[in-house]
Design a protein around this motif. Structure first.
Motif, PDB file in Angstrom:
ATOM      1  N   ILE A   1       1.276   7.396  -6.196  1.00 55.51           N
ATOM      2  CA  ILE A   1       0.174   8.371  -6.377  1.00 55.51           C
ATOM      3  C   ILE A   1       0.695   9.728  -6.183  1.00 55.51           C
ATOM      4  O   ILE A   1       0.294  10.575  -6.694  1.00 55.51           O
ATOM      5  N   LYS A   2       1.367   9.692  -5.033  1.00 52.93           N
ATOM      6  CA  LYS A   2       1.867  11.170  -4.471  1.00 52.93           C
ATOM      7  C   LYS A   2       2.700  11.920  -5.573  1.00 52.93           C
ATOM      8  O   LYS A   2       2.720  13.034  -5.690  1.00 52.93           O
ATOM      9  N   SER A   3       3.624  10.844  -6.434  1.00 55.93           N
ATOM     10  CA  SER A   3       4.381  11.555  -7.440  1.00 55.93           C
ATOM     11  C   SER A   3       3.503  12.041  -8.299  1.00 55.93           C
ATOM     12  O   SER A   3       3.820  12.988  -8.934  1.00 55.93           O
ATOM     13  N   VAL A   4       2.365  11.748  -8.468  1.00 56.38           N
ATOM     14  CA  VAL A   4       1.123  12.326  -9.461  1.00 56.38           C
ATOM     15  C   VAL A   4       0.544  13.419  -8.938  1.00 56.38           C
ATOM     16  O   VAL A   4       0.588  14.623  -9.524  1.00 56.38           O
TER      17      VAL A   4
ATOM     18  N   CYS B   1       5.516  15.128 -11.116  1.00 52.90           N
ATOM     19  CA  CYS B   1       6.503  14.821 -11.947  1.00 52.90           C
ATOM     20  C   CYS B   1       6.407  13.608 -13.012  1.00 52.90           C
ATOM     21  O   CYS B   1       6.620  13.856 -13.971  1.00 52.90           O
ATOM     22  N   ILE B   2       5.040  12.887 -12.533  1.00 52.21           N
ATOM     23  CA  ILE B   2       4.533  12.058 -13.522  1.00 52.21           C
ATOM     24  C   ILE B   2       3.198  12.210 -13.917  1.00 52.21           C
ATOM     25  O   ILE B   2       2.288  12.883 -12.786  1.00 52.21           O
TER      26      ILE B   2
ATOM     27  N   ASN C   1      13.561  13.286  -6.025  1.00 52.12           N
ATOM     28  CA  ASN C   1      12.794  13.041  -4.487  1.00 52.12           C
ATOM     29  C   ASN C   1      11.739  11.879  -4.567  1.00 52.12           C
ATOM     30  O   ASN C   1      11.628  11.177  -3.847  1.00 52.12           O
ATOM     31  N   CYS C   2      10.747  11.750  -5.751  1.00 54.39           N
ATOM     32  CA  CYS C   2      10.065  10.728  -5.780  1.00 54.39           C
ATOM     33  C   CYS C   2      10.608   9.497  -5.864  1.00 54.39           C
ATOM     34  O   CYS C   2      10.150   8.426  -5.360  1.00 54.39           O
TER      35      CYS C   2
ATOM     36  N   GLY D   1       0.721  -1.099   0.017  1.00 52.17           N
ATOM     37  CA  GLY D   1      -0.038   0.084  -0.144  1.00 52.17           C
ATOM     38  C   GLY D   1       0.651   1.357   0.121  1.00 52.17           C
ATOM     39  O   GLY D   1       0.439   2.300  -0.691  1.00 52.17           O
ATOM     40  N   ARG D   2       2.092   1.149   0.622  1.00 54.93           N
ATOM     41  CA  ARG D   2       2.925   2.506   0.612  1.00 54.93           C
ATOM     42  C   ARG D   2       3.672   2.588  -0.762  1.00 54.93           C
ATOM     43  O   ARG D   2       3.783   3.761  -1.090  1.00 54.93           O
ATOM     44  N   VAL D   3       3.922   1.504  -1.310  1.00 55.26           N
ATOM     45  CA  VAL D   3       4.465   1.689  -2.652  1.00 55.26           C
ATOM     46  C   VAL D   3       3.406   2.262  -3.618  1.00 55.26           C
ATOM     47  O   VAL D   3       3.609   3.286  -4.283  1.00 55.26           O
TER      48      VAL D   3
END
Length: 135
Positions: free
Chosen positions: A46-49, A54-55, A88-89, A39-41
């Motif tokens: 999702i946080k990168s989006v 950045c994506i 960072n991501c 779930g953390r992965v």
């Protein structure tokens, strides 16, 4: 296990996990930690989006010609992502994937399974089945 440097690294990783796993040695704890770490992965992607940007994800239905061959489909199919992970991501995602690997190795240790052997068998199955192993 074999004797190549990759074999040694994988075996060393499993040994380190075995030495460090103290509090959550129960198989029930390990299985629940695998779910949490997965779930953390997902959350990191999702946080990168959503937080960083950045994506981007373009999650729409992918369509292909009905008569397309597997080779043609593989050229047409998209990961549905655009952009590139920022440093960072990427670092955060690598950390979370590492945590997931830790608990997978812990599960393997608990059940007496070699993680390296699992990877080799999966690779062999993929090579043997070829396009019939599409997922």
């Amino acid at each position: 296990m074999g004797n190549s440097i990759n074999d040694i690294h994988m075996e060393d990783f499993q040994n380190v996990v075995n030495d460090l796993l103290m509090r959550n040695r129960s198989i029930l704890d390990i299985v629940s930690k695998i779910q949490t770490s997965t779930g953390r992965v997902n959350r990191s992607v999702i946080k990168s989006v959503t937080n960083c940007g950045c994506i981007e994800i373009d999650g729409k239905k992918q369509s292909f010609p009905e008569d397309a061959s597997i080779e043609e489909i593989s050229e047409l199919i998209s990961s549905q992502t655009r952009g590139k992970l920022c440093a960072n991501c990427r670092a955060n995602l690598e950390k979370e994937i590492g945590g997931a690997l830790f608990y997978l190795a812990a599960l393997c240790n608990t059940l007496g399974i070699s993680l390296y052997d699992v990877i080799l068998k999966e690779k062999e199955a993929l090579n043997t089945l070829g396009s019939y192993s599409l997922r």
